[in-house]
Scaffold this active site. Structure first.
Site, short mmCIF file in Angstrom:
data_model
loop_
_atom_site.label_atom_id
_atom_site.label_comp_id
_atom_site.label_asym_id
_atom_site.label_seq_id
_atom_site.Cartn_x
_atom_site.Cartn_y
_atom_site.Cartn_z
N CYS A 2 0.83 -1.20 0.00
CA CYS A 2 0.00 0.00 0.00
C CYS A 2 0.87 1.25 0.00
CB CYS A 2 -0.88 0.03 1.24
SG CYS A 2 -1.86 -1.45 1.44
N ARG A 27 2.70 1.22 -5.66
CA ARG A 27 2.79 0.47 -4.40
C ARG A 27 1.56 -0.42 -4.16
NH1 ARG A 27 6.93 2.60 -1.17
NH2 ARG A 27 6.15 1.30 0.50
N TRP A 74 -3.24 -2.35 -1.67
CA TRP A 74 -2.93 -3.68 -2.20
C TRP A 74 -3.43 -4.62 -1.12
CZ3 TRP A 74 0.67 -7.78 -1.11
CH2 TRP A 74 0.97 -8.61 -2.20
N ASN A 100 -0.41 1.09 6.22
CA ASN A 100 0.33 0.14 5.39
C ASN A 100 0.96 -0.87 6.33
OD1 ASN A 100 1.93 -1.14 3.49
ND2 ASN A 100 3.43 0.52 3.38
N GLY A 101 0.87 -2.14 6.01
CA GLY A 101 1.45 -3.16 6.89
C GLY A 101 0.38 -4.10 7.40
N GLU A 476 15.14 -15.02 -14.71
CA GLU A 476 14.66 -13.65 -14.64
C GLU A 476 13.83 -13.29 -15.88
OE1 GLU A 476 14.01 -11.43 -12.72
OE2 GLU A 476 14.02 -9.54 -13.80
N LYS A 480 10.02 -12.05 -15.69
CA LYS A 480 9.57 -10.81 -16.34
C LYS A 480 8.37 -11.11 -17.22
CE LYS A 480 10.99 -8.65 -14.65
NZ LYS A 480 11.62 -8.23 -13.46
N GLU A 483 5.23 -11.98 -15.19
CA GLU A 483 4.70 -10.82 -14.48
C GLU A 483 3.88 -9.91 -15.39
OE1 GLU A 483 7.69 -9.48 -10.91
OE2 GLU A 483 8.50 -9.34 -12.91
N HIS A 499 15.64 -34.14 -17.74
CA HIS A 499 15.40 -34.94 -16.53
C HIS A 499 13.94 -34.81 -16.07
CE1 HIS A 499 19.61 -35.87 -16.37
NE2 HIS A 499 19.88 -34.59 -16.50
N LYS A 601 4.89 -3.32 -6.11
CA LYS A 601 6.34 -3.13 -6.28
C LYS A 601 7.12 -3.51 -5.03
CE LYS A 601 9.78 -0.58 -8.56
NZ LYS A 601 10.10 -1.76 -9.38
C1 G6P Z 1 8.05 -7.77 -5.28
C2 G6P Z 1 8.02 -7.24 -6.70
C3 G6P Z 1 9.13 -7.89 -7.51
C4 G6P Z 1 10.47 -7.68 -6.83
C5 G6P Z 1 10.46 -8.18 -5.38
C6 G6P Z 1 11.71 -7.77 -4.61
O1 G6P Z 1 7.68 -9.11 -5.26
O2 G6P Z 1 6.77 -7.49 -7.31
O3 G6P Z 1 9.15 -7.33 -8.81
O4 G6P Z 1 11.46 -8.33 -7.54
O5 G6P Z 1 9.35 -7.62 -4.70
O6 G6P Z 1 11.71 -6.37 -4.46
P1 G6P Z 1 12.92 -5.52 -3.95
O7 G6P Z 1 12.40 -4.11 -3.83
O8 G6P Z 1 13.34 -6.08 -2.62
O9 G6P Z 1 14.00 -5.61 -4.97
#
Ligand code: G6P
Length: 606
Positions: A2, A27, A74, A100-101, A476, A480, A483, A499, A601
């Site tokens: 949030c 956020r 969120w 938030n939290g 990665e 990506k 996501e 395997h 994020k």
């Molecule tokens: C969340 C985001 C990811 C990110 C991860 C770690 O899950 O959706 O995209 O990689 O957090 O975030 P940080 O800010 O610790 O790199």
């Protein structure tokens, strides 16, 4: 997670308040709301949907008031509904909070409040706060004392802000485990989850630490300790980011802008002071065991680091995902933990660091956000200097972190004697010429990426495969892709395929291969073997290949050609083009690119 924001000023602040949560929307973005004090009353408007959508529906900017709070949600506790959106109010409507939290003991508090005839409107943990403060105020008629009494009842992690008609120009806020920062300017003062909320108005910020609260008016901001009310005097910091870099600047999406910013990001990562890099290498050299830790993208960054340390420094440095760290890493006081995080606020990562600290180990971090929790809680920090990253999915920040890890590995390699100074210099030369290569290739090749993306999206299932350091790059790339496209894409070591997963291969399962430069003979040959295995089972194979790779080009169904570069930077170039491929795939599918569904994020809850 949030986003919370609050503004108090001498004029109507509603437009500024609204813009502040628009800037924090990355956020969290399932619902949002505003609470403003006006004419002795608190007015609240909130609803489900993105900030712009709720603004239209609820006419947010027609509200008026000189002090207010705002929230973009969120969901964690309670479904995404209008009543569960923040702000939440006391029963008399005079106290309003955004949070938030997670309040861990909210069930007990709810039961206790119900026994005092409180009627709850929402299913959230947050609502208990408004009622707790109201009950305490009924006894003391002192807002600050009531606020503090309520805060002391909370267990868990929180950052929250409150406005009340009892003190119309004042914002009360507190922090324990979730980020909160004050923004100070001459006409108005701000409180927010991060500086992006108010960068347009001020770059003077005071970072609240865990266990602190603040009372903020248009003219003053007083920070105190929650435990004993003692005053905390902390100098404001100057935030280096400017508001312009957090704008979209002509790009259709932040993701695209941030991918294209990578030549500059690379320069910034190369400009991280050598003394910082040497310090980290020195600490690793002295440590019994070093662990790398991140989660999500940063775990994959850590995994690439693992390869750099093995290959360049001759040291096995395990990368452990932060969510599993506590149960897996065996930490001794002589150990070092290097945590990696764009936001510096991720709950899992902070928890891993706290665990290492409890075990007496040294802690270090590579982070992007100044003043973030991780930067404050670790013994030493490298600020990666990538600038604001607004798109929820990480691109430029991840690349910078990988480059910084490579720099540390080179430094450590020199100390351990694993590489000599000629090899060290050769790698550095490769890194230094890389930003220009990225600039040119992004400009020249984006059209080809778009073409390949259009073919990829016709498959619902895709494997992304790589070997060696291209394995974490494949992980990665797959992350990506899933996501932003919501397609089922899994990353895997190319050698692992036979395997088990090979059973899935048929003409509907696409494989995307990250091919190393053909000069890396063994790695290249091993990757080609996977290609052959898939082709033999009738599976379509696309690839990211370097231009001089005739063998792969002959075997692949479709490919994207990358310019021939040194083996040092080749995985980074693959990463950049995999990011762009994800972007164009999501664009073709019409996805919500900067704010993918169900994601946030910075995940500050466990
Ligand atoms: C969340 C985001 C990811 C990110 C991860 C770690 O899950 O959706 O995209 O990689 O957090 O975030 P940080 O800010 O610790 O790199």
């Amino acid at each position: 997670m949030c986003g919370i924001s609050a503004v108090t000023g001498t004029e109507n602040v509603v437009q500024i308040l609204y813009e502040s949560i628009r800037n924090l929307e990355y956020r969290g973005y399932d619902s949002c709301g505003l609470g403003v004090v006006h004419n002795g009353e608190v007015a609240v408007r909130k609803n489900v949907g993105g900030v712009e959508e709720v603004k239209q529906r609820e006419h947010l900017t027609s509200m008026r008031g000189k002090a207010g709070i705002a929230h973009t949600r969120w969901a964690t506790h309670g479904k995404v509904t209008q009543v569960n959106a923040h702000p939440h109010c006391s029963m008399d409507g005079r106290i309003s909070v955004v949070h938030n939290g997670i309040i861990n003991n909210y069930q007990e508090l709810r039961a206790e409040l119900r026994a005092c005839d409180v009627i709850f409107e929402s299913e959230t943990d947050t609502e208990v706060l408004a009622h707790l403060i109201a009950l305490a105020y009924a006894e003391s008629a002192d807002v600050e004392a009531a606020f503090l009494a309520a805060v002391k009842r909370l267990e868990g992690s929180f950052a929250f802000c409150m406005v009340t008609s009892h003190r119309p120009d004042t914002i009360f806020c507190a922090r324990e485990g979730s980020p909160l920062v004050l923004g100070l300017s001459r006409q108005r003062n701000f409180v927010a989850s991060d500086v992006n909320a108010f960068l347009q108005h001020t770059r003077d910020a005071v970072l609240l630490e865990d266990g602190e609260y603040a009372v903020v008016t248009p003219q003053s901001a007083v920070v105190r300790k929650i435990a004993d009310g003692s005053r905390v005097r902390r100098k404001p910091i100057k935030v280096e980011w400017d508001a312009e870099t957090s704008r979209k600047g002509g790009y259709a999406h932040y993701m695209l802008k941030e991918i294209f910013e990578q030549p500059q990001t690379l320069l910034n990562a190369l400009n991280v002071p050598r003394s910082d890099v040497e310090r980290f290498a020195g600490q690793m050299h002295d440590a019994r065991q070093t662990y790398l830790m991140g989660v999500g993208t940063t775990q994959y960054v850590a995994l690439t680091g693992q390869y750099f340390f093995s290959q360049l420094a001759g040291r096995f440095v395990p990368a452990v995902s932060a969510d599993e760290f506590e149960g897996l890493a065996v930490i001794a006081p002589e150990d070092l933990l290097i945590s990696i995080s764009q936001s510096g606020e991720t709950y899992d990562t902070r928890r891993g660091v706290a665990h290492a600290k409890r075990c007496g180990a040294r802690t270090a971090s590579i982070v992007n956000v100044m003043g973030s929790s991780l930067s404050m809680m670790t013994d030493s920090v490298i600020m990666q200097g990538s600038g604001p990253e607004i798109c929820v999915v990480s691109t430029k920040a991840a690349l910078a972190q990988m480059v910084i890890l490579m720099r540390i590995a080179l430094e450590l390699g020199r100390r351990t004697g694993h590489i000599d100074s000629a090899v060290y210099r050769a790698h550095y030369n490769d890194l230094e010429s890389f930003p220009d290569i990225v600039q040119i290739s992004l400009n020249e090749r984006s059209g080809f990426v778009r073409n390949l993306a259009e073919r990829i999206v016709s498959y619902a299932n895709c494997l992304v495969l790589g070997r060696g350091v291209y394995y974490p790059i494949a992980l990665e790339a797959a992350l990506k892709m899933k996501e932003v496209t919501y397609l089922h894409v899994e990353g895997m070591p190319a050698g692992f395929l036979k395997h088990g997963t090979l059973a899935l291969v048929d003409d509907t399962m696409l494989s995307l291969l990250m091919l190393p430069p053909p000069r890396q003979r063994e790695l290249h040959q091993q990757t080609l073997s996977a290609l052959e295995e898939i082709k033999a089972r009738g599976g379509p194979v696309f690839g990211l290949v370097f231009e001089d790779d005739e063998r792969a080009k002959n075997l692949l169904d479709h490919y994207l050609e990358l310019p021939v570069v040194s083996c040092t930077v080749a995985p980074f170039l693959q990463l950049i083009f995999a990011q762009l491929l994800s972007y164009f795939s999501a664009l073709k599918l019409g996805r919500s690119i900067d704010k993918p569904r169900n994601l946030a994020k910075s995940v500050t809850v466990g």
